[in-house]
Write a protein that holds these residues in place. Structure first.
Motif, short mmCIF file in Angstrom:
data_model
loop_
_atom_site.label_atom_id
_atom_site.label_comp_id
_atom_site.label_asym_id
_atom_site.label_seq_id
_atom_site.Cartn_x
_atom_site.Cartn_y
_atom_site.Cartn_z
N LEU A 200 0.83 -1.20 0.00
CA LEU A 200 0.00 0.00 0.00
C LEU A 200 0.87 1.26 0.00
CD1 LEU A 200 -2.75 1.43 0.25
CD2 LEU A 200 -2.53 1.18 2.74
N ILE A 201 1.87 1.27 0.87
CA ILE A 201 2.73 2.45 0.98
C ILE A 201 3.59 2.60 -0.27
CG2 ILE A 201 4.57 3.53 2.34
CD1 ILE A 201 3.41 1.84 4.74
N GLY A 202 4.03 1.47 -0.82
CA GLY A 202 4.82 1.52 -2.04
C GLY A 202 4.03 2.08 -3.21
N ALA A 203 2.76 1.71 -3.32
CA ALA A 203 1.90 2.24 -4.38
C ALA A 203 1.75 3.75 -4.25
CB ALA A 203 0.54 1.55 -4.35
N LYS A 204 1.56 4.22 -3.02
CA LYS A 204 1.45 5.65 -2.78
C LYS A 204 2.77 6.36 -3.11
CE LYS A 204 -2.07 5.31 0.86
NZ LYS A 204 -3.10 6.11 0.16
N LEU A 205 3.89 5.68 -2.85
CA LEU A 205 5.19 6.27 -3.13
C LEU A 205 5.38 6.47 -4.64
CD1 LEU A 205 7.93 7.19 -1.94
CD2 LEU A 205 8.74 4.83 -2.29
N VAL A 206 4.99 5.47 -5.42
CA VAL A 206 5.07 5.59 -6.88
C VAL A 206 4.24 6.78 -7.35
CG1 VAL A 206 4.50 4.49 -9.08
CG2 VAL A 206 5.53 3.13 -7.24
N GLU A 207 3.05 6.92 -6.78
CA GLU A 207 2.18 8.04 -7.15
C GLU A 207 2.82 9.37 -6.77
OE1 GLU A 207 -2.53 9.24 -6.67
OE2 GLU A 207 -1.54 8.15 -5.06
N ALA A 208 3.44 9.42 -5.60
CA ALA A 208 4.08 10.66 -5.14
C ALA A 208 5.23 11.07 -6.05
CB ALA A 208 4.56 10.49 -3.70
N SER A 211 4.39 13.26 -8.97
CA SER A 211 4.11 14.68 -8.72
C SER A 211 5.31 15.55 -9.05
CB SER A 211 3.68 14.90 -7.27
OG SER A 211 4.80 14.73 -6.39
N ILE A 212 6.49 14.95 -9.13
CA ILE A 212 7.69 15.73 -9.47
C ILE A 212 7.53 16.34 -10.85
CG2 ILE A 212 10.18 15.63 -9.85
CD1 ILE A 212 10.30 13.33 -7.84
N LYS A 213 7.06 15.52 -11.79
CA LYS A 213 6.85 16.02 -13.15
C LYS A 213 5.72 17.04 -13.20
CE LYS A 213 6.49 16.33 -17.68
NZ LYS A 213 7.39 17.20 -18.45
N SER A 214 4.62 16.74 -12.54
CA SER A 214 3.42 17.59 -12.68
C SER A 214 3.48 18.86 -11.85
CB SER A 214 2.17 16.80 -12.31
OG SER A 214 2.20 16.41 -10.95
N ARG A 215 4.29 18.86 -10.76
CA ARG A 215 4.26 20.00 -9.85
C ARG A 215 5.62 20.63 -9.57
NH1 ARG A 215 0.05 19.82 -11.45
NH2 ARG A 215 -1.97 19.70 -10.40
N ASN A 216 6.71 20.00 -9.96
CA ASN A 216 8.04 20.55 -9.63
C ASN A 216 8.92 20.86 -10.83
OD1 ASN A 216 7.87 18.13 -7.06
ND2 ASN A 216 7.65 20.32 -6.71
N LEU A 225 9.65 10.02 -15.57
CA LEU A 225 10.01 9.14 -14.46
C LEU A 225 9.10 7.93 -14.53
CD1 LEU A 225 10.69 10.15 -10.76
CD2 LEU A 225 9.43 8.08 -11.34
N THR A 226 9.71 6.76 -14.63
CA THR A 226 8.94 5.52 -14.75
C THR A 226 9.43 4.49 -13.74
OG1 THR A 226 8.53 5.84 -17.11
CG2 THR A 226 8.36 3.59 -16.28
N ARG A 263 14.59 16.13 -4.40
CA ARG A 263 13.13 16.03 -4.27
C ARG A 263 12.71 14.61 -3.95
NH1 ARG A 263 9.28 16.92 -2.31
NH2 ARG A 263 7.20 17.22 -3.18
N MET A 264 13.31 13.62 -4.59
CA MET A 264 12.98 12.23 -4.30
C MET A 264 13.38 11.85 -2.88
SD MET A 264 13.70 10.16 -7.86
CE MET A 264 12.71 8.76 -7.28
N GLU A 265 14.52 12.33 -2.46
CA GLU A 265 14.96 12.03 -1.09
C GLU A 265 14.03 12.64 -0.06
OE1 GLU A 265 18.95 13.48 -1.20
OE2 GLU A 265 19.77 11.60 -2.02
N HIS A 266 13.52 13.86 -0.35
CA HIS A 266 12.57 14.49 0.57
C HIS A 266 11.25 13.70 0.62
CE1 HIS A 266 14.53 18.77 0.45
NE2 HIS A 266 15.25 17.88 1.11
N ILE A 267 10.79 13.24 -0.54
CA ILE A 267 9.57 12.42 -0.57
C ILE A 267 9.78 11.15 0.25
CG2 ILE A 267 8.12 10.99 -2.06
CD1 ILE A 267 8.44 13.15 -4.22
N ASN A 268 10.92 10.50 0.06
CA ASN A 268 11.22 9.28 0.80
C ASN A 268 11.22 9.55 2.31
OD1 ASN A 268 11.52 8.00 -1.65
ND2 ASN A 268 13.75 7.99 -1.60
N LYS A 269 11.87 10.65 2.70
CA LYS A 269 11.94 10.98 4.12
C LYS A 269 10.54 11.23 4.68
CE LYS A 269 14.18 11.88 7.92
NZ LYS A 269 14.91 10.79 8.64
N GLY A 270 9.72 11.92 3.92
CA GLY A 270 8.35 12.18 4.37
C GLY A 270 7.55 10.90 4.57
N PHE A 271 7.73 9.94 3.66
CA PHE A 271 7.04 8.65 3.79
C PHE A 271 7.57 7.87 4.98
CE2 PHE A 271 4.94 9.49 -0.05
CZ PHE A 271 4.03 8.48 -0.33
#
Length: 378
Positions: A200-208, A211-216, A225-226, A263-271
């Motif tokens: 579940l958390i991994g699926a949310k991580l992929v989705e997060a 957001s780098i492409k769409s928002r950053n 990013l694939t 940005r990816m490291e920040h997302i990881n830390k947040g999760f």
């Protein structure tokens, strides 16, 4: 010329071998070079051939030789004889063109043509993910050659037989390899409250990450990013403790790399803080972008004066041809059309039904021959 192309491509297509394990392929290439009495040097399963000219200035040509781990779906009499492997990216065609080009040069020399410059021919192993070009450019034999320009062709099923695509500047993208391990806490599928659901958390991580492409990233930037592999669990009623992911990033603007990694490291830390998981990520920039030299681009256009040429087409993938230009050597990668709708040759690269007619390769060999004149090599 077609007889040579048929001989080389048809045989090579039957013996596909994956990156850095192209032993039969290398053996065949070297047998042809021996027969033609061409000097060559071995770099693993790569082969660097050399024909001396009146000057030590060299024009180089490169073909990649490896195949892909795919099961071929074809009715061709020369289909792959190796289970689970096929030439789905046309490298058999690239190799056939370069071997035939060498034979054409030998024929010209036998008729009295003088080479004003020396020629280098690179049959390179391991383009598909292994970065085999790195080992060539680090080799002392290769470095001893005074290479002033290097060219390569890639078959391309998006344009028709006889057409070409070549442009100045960016042709392919920087790639970054992602290896991600997310560790939660395994538990019984009927008691999810006793664990930490890594799927579940991994699926949310992929989705997060998306957001780098769409928002950053600015919309005008070429960025992809694939996550191509997501592995977790073995049975239906156990929540696994670990998810393993493999991914890739493709981009043109390499100045964005530090920001993307941060940005990816920040997302990881947040999760990690939000879900009490541990995320280990390897962020590995690998193939640089291929950037075609503007002067070589002009020469290529002259060499293709009688052809339909697209000057606005780029590859969405990455290509380790880029390593040859890292030391300042001007390089150019062009695309040769192989699309033939009447014969059903319309499949994309890396498709297990990918195929083309050998006659399409004639145009590539002729392009190489014309480049000799444009580079004052003959």
């Amino acid at each position: 010329m077609l007889n040579n192309l048929n001989t080389h491509r048809n045989y090579l297509h039957t013996i596909p071998e994956i990156a850095l394990n192209e032993f039969k392929t290398a053996e065949y290439i070297r047998e042809v070079l021996d027969k033609e009495k061409i000097e060559y040097h071995c770099v693993g399963t790569s082969t660097v051939a050399f024909i001396p000219g009146e000057s030590d200035q060299c024009i180089a040509f490169r073909a990649d030789i490896d195949a892909l781990p795919l099961t071929e779906e074809s009715t061709n009499p020369f289909k792959s004889k190796t289970p689970g492997m096929m030439h789905a990216c046309g490298h058999d065609g690239h190799t056939a063109m370069l071997l035939t080009f060498i034979q054409e040069i030998k024929l010209l020399i036998s008729k009295g043509t003088k080479l004003k410059k020396s020629l280098v021919f690179i049959f390179q192993a391991g383009e598909e993910g292994a970065g085999g070009a790195r080992f060539i450019v680090a080799d002392e034999y290769y470095k001893s050659k005074n290479i002033e320009a290097i060219y390569a062709l890639h078959v391309y099923p998006e344009i028709k037989v006889g057409e070409f695509a070549v442009k100045s500047g960016f042709v392919s993208l920087q790639n970054i390899n992602l290896d991600i391990v997310l560790t939660g806490k395994g538990c019984h599928g009927a008691q999810p409250h006793k664990g930490i659901d890594s799927i579940l958390i991994g699926a949310k991580l992929v989705e997060a990450y998306q957001s780098i492409k769409s928002r950053n990233i600015p919309s005008y930037e070429h960025f992809l990013l694939t996550i191509g592999a997501f592995h977790a669990g073995t049975v239906r009623n156990i929540i696994p403790g670990t998810v393993n992911m493999l991914g890739t990033i493709r981009l043109e603007n390499i100045s964005l790399i530090p920001f993307i990694q941060e940005r990816m490291e920040h997302i990881n830390k947040g999760f990690e803080l939000a879900f009490d998981v541990k995320i280990d990520m390897k962020f590995q920039p690998f193939y640089p972008p291929v950037v075609n030299d503007s002067n070589l681009f002009e020469k290529a256009l002259k060499a293709l004066k009688d052809k339909k040429v697209f000057t606005d087409i780029s590859l969405s993938g990455s290509e380790d041809f880029s390593f040859y230009s890292q030391n300042g050597t001007p390089g150019l990668l062009a695309l040769v059309g192989i699309r033939d709708e009447e014969k059903g040759h319309v499949c994309a690269l890396h498709n297990n039904r990918f195929d083309f007619e050998n006659e399409a390769l004639i145009h590539g060999v002729e392009f190489f021959k014309n480049l000799l004149q444009e580079n004052n090599a003959i």
